[in-house]
Design an enzyme around this catalytic site. Structure first.
Site, short mmCIF file in Angstrom:
data_model
loop_
_atom_site.label_atom_id
_atom_site.label_comp_id
_atom_site.label_asym_id
_atom_site.label_seq_id
_atom_site.Cartn_x
_atom_site.Cartn_y
_atom_site.Cartn_z
N GLU A 127 59.00 43.04 70.58
CA GLU A 127 58.65 42.12 69.49
C GLU A 127 59.44 40.81 69.48
O GLU A 127 59.13 39.91 68.72
CB GLU A 127 58.74 42.82 68.13
CG GLU A 127 60.11 43.30 67.71
CD GLU A 127 60.37 44.76 68.08
OE1 GLU A 127 59.74 45.26 69.03
OE2 GLU A 127 61.21 45.38 67.41
N ASN A 128 60.47 40.70 70.33
CA ASN A 128 61.14 39.41 70.43
C ASN A 128 60.34 38.39 71.25
O ASN A 128 60.76 37.25 71.39
CB ASN A 128 62.55 39.58 71.02
CG ASN A 128 62.54 40.24 72.38
OD1 ASN A 128 61.85 41.23 72.59
ND2 ASN A 128 63.27 39.69 73.31
#
Lengths: 235, 218
Positions: B47-48
């Site tokens: 998710e980064n």
């Protein structure tokens, strides 16, 4: 500074105008893609009472964590703050105000802030502490909460390359929150590894157009790694 | 025998389907990547801002600009893409990720999950977990069935601050595979050598047990 040339020549000049009690949005995820020299300049200036908006707050001796020992941060809006002993101490003792915000909501708050959208509905956080005091509304049978956008006095950003007009290219996962932060500052300051002449970057490959950027400076970076994880060849 | 961390990951991996985009949380969920079944291609979302996460780098290929959501250095798989955090959570919130696997402190019979905060003790933040549980339809929670002291983590009502409300349908513990529906836990499978009675004893929330609960095979 002439025309669209955004380049400044010192970190002092880059952060000029930052005063006590201002709000700063910072790009970066963990220690990846953080504007490390701009943070160092804020420490050097000694500006106090700051509200910081950033996914994380660095570690004890690097990243935004360096602003903690001198109590420069009054409040932080972040999604995850677990890597930092001094941070936990100040939070538990009430010296530091912390507004925990879900990561996706934080990103969208910056995006909305920069795009002139004052608030948005999201299902993230419904039924949790995050929803307290927020408007709730049902769309198509599902509950959502109203989250307000974030803007700031300053945005501090790390990019890989820029041209002098402030067109930005990010590198790998060092992009993270940086393009969003860049849109949401009244004054957006960007530090990069390399500045090239306008026209040298392919317009199709620019991630952030220069219109969002006010000041640009070239720096050198430590790029510290938080969790150095490797495999041996053949594994 | 209770499942090892690896066996939990191995059992979760059997839920993977060819062509799935998958988000794996920190801890046991990360291990799922090591057990992707033969002949199945999945793409891991971090998710980064990375879709198509590869294995860990060698000492020579390590890159400070390339990390996963656990802040570990990683590589990119063939066909990977990079994007900013808003785009990343657009994928997640918009329901484009096929399967999310994450850990928890507690889950309850109504599909509530608590995973990010122990008041007065552990306050690190929710990271992306609240977005992930709100955005995904297909979530598997992995955790130990009970604490070291035998206190159940499968409850009638979560006692800790929630990460999400009514969003969990499947839980894989070291003892059992459990489905949540109609306000009850339903026992689907048990760990090899673990009796139904043992599972009942360590499940505080209402548990429905049909006849002949199969043992997981490894």
């Amino acid at each position: 500074m002439a025309g669209f040339n955004k380049v400044v020549n010192s970190y002092e000049e880059a952060m000029a105008g930052l005063t006590d009690d201002m709000t700063i949005i910072a790009g970066g995820f963990g220690l990846c893609g953080i504007p490390e020299n701009l943070i160092a300049e804020i420490k050097r200036k000694g500006t106090k009472g700051l509200t910081l908006v950033s996914n994380n707050c660095g570690v004890d001796d690097f990243g935004l964590g360096v602003l903690l020992p001198n109590r420069q941060i009054k409040k932080i809006v972040a999604s995850y703050v677990g890597e930092n002993a001094e941070f936990e101490r100040q939070m538990m003792s009430g010296e530091l105000e912390v507004e925990l915000t879900p990561q996706g909501t934080l990103a969208e708050k910056m995006r909305a802030g920069g795009a002139g959208i004052p608030a948005f509905y999201t299902a993230t956080g419904v039924g949790t502490l995050v929803a307290e005091g927020k408007d709730e509304r049902t769309f198509n049978g599902r509950e959502y909460i109203l989250e307000e956008a974030i803007t700031s006095d300053f945005a501090i950003v790390k990019a890989w390359k820029a041209d002098k007009f402030g067109n930005l290219v990010f590198r790998k996962t060092a992009r993270n929150f940086n393009p969003l932060a860049a849109t949401a500052g009244k004054v957006t300051v960007v530090e990069v590894e390399e500045i090239v002449e306008p026209g040298e970057l392919d317009p199709d490959e620019i991630h952030t157009p220069g219109i969002y950027v006010n000041r640009l400076i070239q720096g050198t970076f430590e790029k510290r790694i938080e969790q150095r994880t490797t495999r041996t060849l053949g594994e | 025998m209770a499942l090892s961390r690896e066996q939990i990951a191995q059992r979760v991996a059997r839920e993977l389907k060819d062509g799935y985009y998958v988000n794996l949380g920190i801890g046991i969920p990360t291990l799922v990547a090591n057990f992707v079944p033969e002949g199945i291609d999945v793409m891991l979302q971090s998710e980064n801002g990375l879709l198509g996460m590869g294995q860990f780098p060698t000492e020579e290929t390590i890159d400070a600009d390339l990390i996963n959501a656990g802040k570990q250095t990683v590589t990119m798989a063939t066909g990977a893409s990079i994007f900013d955090s808003a785009e990343s959570f657009a994928m997640i919130r918009g329901g484009h990720v096929d399967l999310t696997v994450l850990g928890a402190f507690e889950v309850d019979v109504n599909g509530n999950i608590a995973s990010y905060m122990i008041p007065g003790k552990l306050i690190k933040g929710m990271g992306g977990a609240m977005d992930l549980v709100a955005g995904a339809d297909n979530i598997i929670v992995t955790m130990t069935h009970a604490s070291k002291h035998g206190v159940s983590k499968l409850l009638n009502q979560c006692s800790l601050p929630l990460t999400g409300k009514g969003c969990i349908k499947k839980v894989l513990t070291d003892l059992a595979f459990i489905e949540i529906k109609d306000g009850k836990f339903h026992l689907l499978e048990r760990a090899p050598g673990v009796s139904v009675e043992e599972i009942i004893k360590l499940t505080a929330g209402e548990l429905v047990v049909s006849e002949n609960i199969p043992e997981m095979q490894f």
